[in-house]
Write an enzyme that holds these catalytic residues in place. Structure first.
Site, PDB file in Angstrom:
ATOM      1  N   GLU A   1       0.848  -1.198   0.000  1.00 20.86           N
ATOM      2  CA  GLU A   1       0.000   0.000   0.000  1.00 20.86           C
ATOM      3  C   GLU A   1       0.880   1.243   0.000  1.00 20.86           C
ATOM      4  O   GLU A   1       1.930   1.280   0.651  1.00 20.86           O
ATOM      5  CB  GLU A   1      -0.911  -0.016   1.232  1.00 20.86           C
ATOM      6  CG  GLU A   1      -1.961   1.058   1.266  1.00 20.86           C
ATOM      7  CD  GLU A   1      -2.955   0.868   2.411  1.00 20.86           C
ATOM      8  OE1 GLU A   1      -3.395   1.884   2.968  1.00 20.86           O
ATOM      9  OE2 GLU A   1      -3.286  -0.296   2.732  1.00 20.86           O
TER      10      GLU A   1
ATOM     11  N   ASP B   1       0.198   5.373   0.541  1.00 22.18           N
ATOM     12  CA  ASP B   1      -0.891   6.217   1.042  1.00 22.18           C
ATOM     13  C   ASP B   1      -0.620   7.711   0.991  1.00 22.18           C
ATOM     14  O   ASP B   1       0.429   8.174   1.448  1.00 22.18           O
ATOM     15  CB  ASP B   1      -1.160   5.912   2.528  1.00 22.18           C
ATOM     16  CG  ASP B   1      -1.774   4.560   2.770  1.00 22.18           C
ATOM     17  OD1 ASP B   1      -2.369   4.005   1.851  1.00 22.18           O
ATOM     18  OD2 ASP B   1      -1.638   4.065   3.900  1.00 22.18           O
TER      19      ASP B   1
ATOM     20  N   GLU C   1      -3.073  10.520   2.823  1.00 19.71           N
ATOM     21  CA  GLU C   1      -4.278  10.761   3.611  1.00 19.71           C
ATOM     22  C   GLU C   1      -4.247  12.210   4.099  1.00 19.71           C
ATOM     23  O   GLU C   1      -3.209  12.709   4.514  1.00 19.71           O
ATOM     24  CB  GLU C   1      -4.376   9.806   4.807  1.00 19.71           C
ATOM     25  CG  GLU C   1      -4.463   8.335   4.419  1.00 19.71           C
ATOM     26  CD  GLU C   1      -4.704   7.438   5.621  1.00 19.71           C
ATOM     27  OE1 GLU C   1      -4.779   7.956   6.758  1.00 19.71           O
ATOM     28  OE2 GLU C   1      -4.806   6.222   5.426  1.00 19.71           O
TER      29      GLU C   1
ATOM     30  N   ASN D   1       2.261   7.001   4.074  1.00 21.68           N
ATOM     31  CA  ASN D   1       2.697   5.723   4.627  1.00 21.68           C
ATOM     32  C   ASN D   1       2.996   4.773   3.479  1.00 21.68           C
ATOM     33  O   ASN D   1       2.463   4.928   2.369  1.00 21.68           O
ATOM     34  CB  ASN D   1       1.621   5.122   5.544  1.00 21.68           C
ATOM     35  CG  ASN D   1       2.177   4.121   6.549  1.00 21.68           C
ATOM     36  OD1 ASN D   1       3.360   3.796   6.533  1.00 21.68           O
ATOM     37  ND2 ASN D   1       1.323   3.629   7.430  1.00 21.68           N
TER      38      ASN D   1
ATOM     39  N   ASP E   1     -12.685   9.810  15.730  1.00 27.80           N
ATOM     40  CA  ASP E   1     -12.151   9.196  16.949  1.00 27.80           C
ATOM     41  C   ASP E   1     -10.633   9.348  17.039  1.00 27.80           C
ATOM     42  O   ASP E   1     -10.053   9.107  18.092  1.00 27.80           O
ATOM     43  CB  ASP E   1     -12.539   7.717  17.019  1.00 27.80           C
ATOM     44  CG  ASP E   1     -12.095   6.921  15.807  1.00 27.80           C
ATOM     45  OD1 ASP E   1     -11.934   7.513  14.719  1.00 27.80           O
ATOM     46  OD2 ASP E   1     -11.909   5.703  15.943  1.00 27.80           O
TER      47      ASP E   1
ATOM     48  N   GLY F   1      -5.798  14.087  17.775  1.00 29.69           N
ATOM     49  CA  GLY F   1      -5.869  12.830  18.504  1.00 29.69           C
ATOM     50  C   GLY F   1      -7.267  12.391  18.876  1.00 29.69           C
ATOM     51  O   GLY F   1      -7.450  11.575  19.777  1.00 29.69           O
TER      52      GLY F   1
ATOM     53  N   ARG G   1       8.820   5.274  20.057  1.00 24.99           N
ATOM     54  CA  ARG G   1       8.019   4.250  19.394  1.00 24.99           C
ATOM     55  C   ARG G   1       8.847   3.013  19.082  1.00 24.99           C
ATOM     56  O   ARG G   1       8.328   1.891  19.065  1.00 24.99           O
ATOM     57  CB  ARG G   1       7.447   4.827  18.101  1.00 24.99           C
ATOM     58  CG  ARG G   1       6.535   3.895  17.336  1.00 24.99           C
ATOM     59  CD  ARG G   1       6.044   4.595  16.088  1.00 24.99           C
ATOM     60  NE  ARG G   1       5.180   3.774  15.282  1.00 24.99           N
ATOM     61  CZ  ARG G   1       4.724   4.105  14.089  1.00 24.99           C
ATOM     62  NH1 ARG G   1       5.069   5.274  13.569  1.00 24.99           N
ATOM     63  NH2 ARG G   1       3.948   3.296  13.407  1.00 24.99           N
TER      64      ARG G   1
END
Length: 296
Positions: free
Chosen positions: A99, A101, A103, A118, A192, A197, A284
């Protein structure tokens, strides 16, 4: 801030009739969901996606592609777009899908959109880079491009490269190169998580929200009946230094990479407008950032 971004060097060439060139949504795309909220307009030259409290909408290309340059002109939801996400991406199917992306995460009036990018390869993503745009993407149409060849995935905005994901398979990094992908686009409710966030929700008194698309062009190798059909000259064999034979010729996207000027322009965009880079997110990745982050 420069008003006219540098253009990527994409050359014009002749194409066989079998290769999709875009320009008419009736011919090149189909509404895939939304129960009438997606509409082809202007005699096929445009397509509007709509989101209300009940549902969003989306469309997909009729063809699948295995490498190419995909362009789409998009005008995003104006005003208070908080909670909305507009997407433009390539994807295959299955748990080990590939994929690529674009967005666009909406925001409250007066606050900027977030451009989220991404790359997934063999089902593995987590390669997010996010940007602010250097213009208002709701006032006019702007061109968003994916250049995908065996060595690079380049993201560009109005011809300016903003990201280059390189093929580092030799270093153990998966790269999307064997799965045909279809183009998808959508407008949907993600309040959401999409805006601050998830703290800011969609204001449904502003609905319906509309994102407009036009100028869909696929200068690409079409995958059909298990075979790859490419523009004339795209994959022709040419002599290379050292006497080896390699691919080259016709379509510049097949060999597209960033020259010095394009690379400097991309780095300028990243320094000025990048707001998140997975390669610098050590919290992360406490065991170390992904391998490709350590390679130029």
């Amino acid at each position: 801030m420069m008003r006219t971004p540098f253009a990527l060097a994409i050359a014009a060439m002749a194409y066989t009739v079998a290769i999709a060139q875009g320009g008419n949504f009736y011919q090149d795309a189909e509404i895939s969901w939304g129960q009438g909220r997606g509409k082809i307009v202007d005699g096929g030259r445009g397509l509007d996606l709509t989101l209300d409290k009940t549902s969003g909408s989306g469309f997909q290309s009729k063809n699948e592609y295995l490498f190419g340059k995909i362009d789409m002109q998009i005008k995003l939801v104006p005003g208070n777009s908080a909670g909305t996400v507009t997407t433009f991406y390539l994807s295959s199917q299955g748990n080990t899908h590939d994929e690529i992306d674009f967005e666009f995460l909406g925001n409250v009036s007066g606050e900027p959109y977030t451009l989220h990018t991404n790359v997934f390869a063999q089902g593995q993503g987590q390669r997010e880079q996010q940007f602010r745009l250097w213009f208002d993407p709701t006032k006019n149409f702007h061109t968003y491009s994916i250049i995908w060849n065996p060595q690079h995935v380049i993201f560009a905005v109005d011809g300016t490269p903003i990201r280059d994901f390189k093929n580092h398979e030799a270093r153990g990094v998966a790269f999307p190169k064997s799965q045909p992908m279809r183009l998808y686009a959508s407008l949907w409710n993600a309040d959401d998580w999409a805006t601050q966030g998830g703290r800011v929700k969609a204001d449904w008194t502003q609905a319906p929200f509309v994102a407009s698309f036009r100028g869909f062009k696929a200068d690409a190798c079409v995958w059909s009946n298990g075979k790859q059909q490419c523009p004339v000259g795209t994959m022709e064999t040419v002599a290379t230094p050292g006497g080896r034979r390699g691919r080259g010729g016709g379509s510049s996207w097949w060999n597209q990479q960033l020259g010095d000027m394009s690379y400097r322009r991309m780095r300028w965009v990243q320094r000025k407008f990048m707001i998140y880079n997975y390669c610098t997110d050590t919290k992360r990745f406490p065991q170390g950032v992904p391998v490709e982050c350590k390679l130029r």
